[in-house]
Write a protein that holds these residues in place. Sequence first.
Motif, PDB file in Angstrom:
ATOM      1  N   GLN A   1       0.848  -1.181   0.000  1.00  0.00           N
ATOM      2  CA  GLN A   1       0.000   0.000   0.000  1.00  0.00           C
ATOM      3  C   GLN A   1       0.887   1.237   0.000  1.00  0.00           C
ATOM      4  O   GLN A   1       2.105   1.129   0.035  1.00  0.00           O
ATOM      5  CB  GLN A   1      -0.920   0.002   1.232  1.00  0.00           C
ATOM      6  CG  GLN A   1      -1.797  -1.234   1.333  1.00  0.00           C
ATOM      7  CD  GLN A   1      -2.797  -1.314   0.204  1.00  0.00           C
ATOM      8  OE1 GLN A   1      -3.216  -0.294  -0.346  1.00  0.00           O
ATOM      9  NE2 GLN A   1      -3.194  -2.523  -0.166  1.00  0.00           N
TER      10      GLN A   1
ATOM     11  N   HIS B   1      -4.834   6.631  -1.216  1.00  0.00           N
ATOM     12  CA  HIS B   1      -3.926   5.565  -0.787  1.00  0.00           C
ATOM     13  C   HIS B   1      -4.086   5.295   0.701  1.00  0.00           C
ATOM     14  O   HIS B   1      -4.027   4.149   1.139  1.00  0.00           O
ATOM     15  CB  HIS B   1      -2.468   5.968  -1.049  1.00  0.00           C
ATOM     16  CG  HIS B   1      -2.144   6.189  -2.500  1.00  0.00           C
ATOM     17  ND1 HIS B   1      -1.302   7.184  -2.918  1.00  0.00           N
ATOM     18  CD2 HIS B   1      -2.549   5.541  -3.612  1.00  0.00           C
ATOM     19  CE1 HIS B   1      -1.199   7.140  -4.240  1.00  0.00           C
ATOM     20  NE2 HIS B   1      -1.952   6.153  -4.680  1.00  0.00           N
TER      21      HIS B   1
ATOM     22  N   LYS C   1      -7.023   3.100   1.470  1.00  0.00           N
ATOM     23  CA  LYS C   1      -6.781   1.691   1.131  1.00  0.00           C
ATOM     24  C   LYS C   1      -5.804   1.054   2.120  1.00  0.00           C
ATOM     25  O   LYS C   1      -5.966  -0.104   2.492  1.00  0.00           O
ATOM     26  CB  LYS C   1      -6.228   1.582  -0.292  1.00  0.00           C
ATOM     27  CG  LYS C   1      -7.284   1.773  -1.355  1.00  0.00           C
ATOM     28  CD  LYS C   1      -6.690   1.503  -2.729  1.00  0.00           C
ATOM     29  CE  LYS C   1      -7.725   1.775  -3.816  1.00  0.00           C
ATOM     30  NZ  LYS C   1      -7.098   1.870  -5.128  1.00  0.00           N
TER      31      LYS C   1
ATOM     32  N   LYS D   1      -7.537   0.020   5.270  1.00  0.00           N
ATOM     33  CA  LYS D   1      -8.281  -1.239   5.138  1.00  0.00           C
ATOM     34  C   LYS D   1      -7.331  -2.430   5.150  1.00  0.00           C
ATOM     35  O   LYS D   1      -7.625  -3.464   5.744  1.00  0.00           O
ATOM     36  CB  LYS D   1      -9.073  -1.235   3.827  1.00  0.00           C
ATOM     37  CG  LYS D   1     -10.309  -0.351   3.901  1.00  0.00           C
ATOM     38  CD  LYS D   1     -11.061  -0.350   2.579  1.00  0.00           C
ATOM     39  CE  LYS D   1     -12.116   0.750   2.589  1.00  0.00           C
ATOM     40  NZ  LYS D   1     -12.396   1.253   1.254  1.00  0.00           N
TER      41      LYS D   1
END
Lengths: 74, 247
Positions: free
Chosen positions: B178, B185, B188, B191
């Motif tokens: 990531q 970004h 994400k 997560k």
Amino acid sequence: MAYEHCIETERCKGCGLCVAVCPKNVLELATEVNTKGYFPAFRARPDDCIYCAICCNMCPDVAITIAASEDESA
Amino acid sequence: MAKGKTFSKPKALSDAHTHYCPGCTHGIIHRLVAEAIDDLGIRGRTVGVAPVGCAVLAYNYFNCDFQEAAHGRAPAMATGIKRVRPDLMVFTYQGDGDLASIGLGEIVHAANRGEKFTTIFVNNAIYGMTGGQMAPTTMPDQRTTTSPFGRKADEVGMPMRMAELLASLATPAYVTRQAVLRPKHINKARKAIKQAFTYQVASRCFTFVEVVSTCPTNWGMTPTDAIDWAEETLLPYYPLGEFKVPE
């Protein structure tokens, strides 16, 4: 519902990442230093703020918080 | 007025001001880890393992138990903690000098053994704390204090892609890369880190989250230029996404 956008001046290191990501161009860096010698960010145009919390997400120092209050004045 | 959002500091993050340079994305990654710990409600049984590198003082910034490891040996220490107390949530927080260079043996074997802890690997393509030396992840032609004319690929090889390397092992694992360069970004990455901890809560597998990060000071750039440079230079070589998920 009103929102309170708070930048903790003493935590801010003036990196400017929040200024760069703000979609409404609300933030700017101050021209006076904090006690650490950094130029902290502040809301130059608070009326344009939509409280999207993108600046909070980008801040590496968790200096920006948004609190919700029940005050209807805003 | 449009509906806004609220934001507050996660409880797993302490009140201490970090020692990181202005614009260093370590702080963002710290916060994402703390948010994952808060979301899963595991703060009381989480143990972090700090590396040697810029994040060496990470134990000051989290409100959970922490252990400092010798340089590169965080996965070995996390293995010990996790094997003695499988009920604890264990994560290591390592940089690229720590994990990809001196600690390469530890991380590869921990991943190959399928140790059920989480590794957060911060890849900023340079040694930060020691003064901007070339790391295994430094890009070709990137100037550092030990490659003043740029990294020469014919002398020292190409940068190591750790996520792909670990994903090639046959042992089941969760391996993802990531970034924290832009708000999209960051969402994400949040997560992915939470997913990694979720796998660990279920004792599923070894979990590895590489995070492409910046080092404005040692790259010699302003924080915003560093973000742009990382997006233009690092992301094409270090593609984002999940490289391996447990079946």
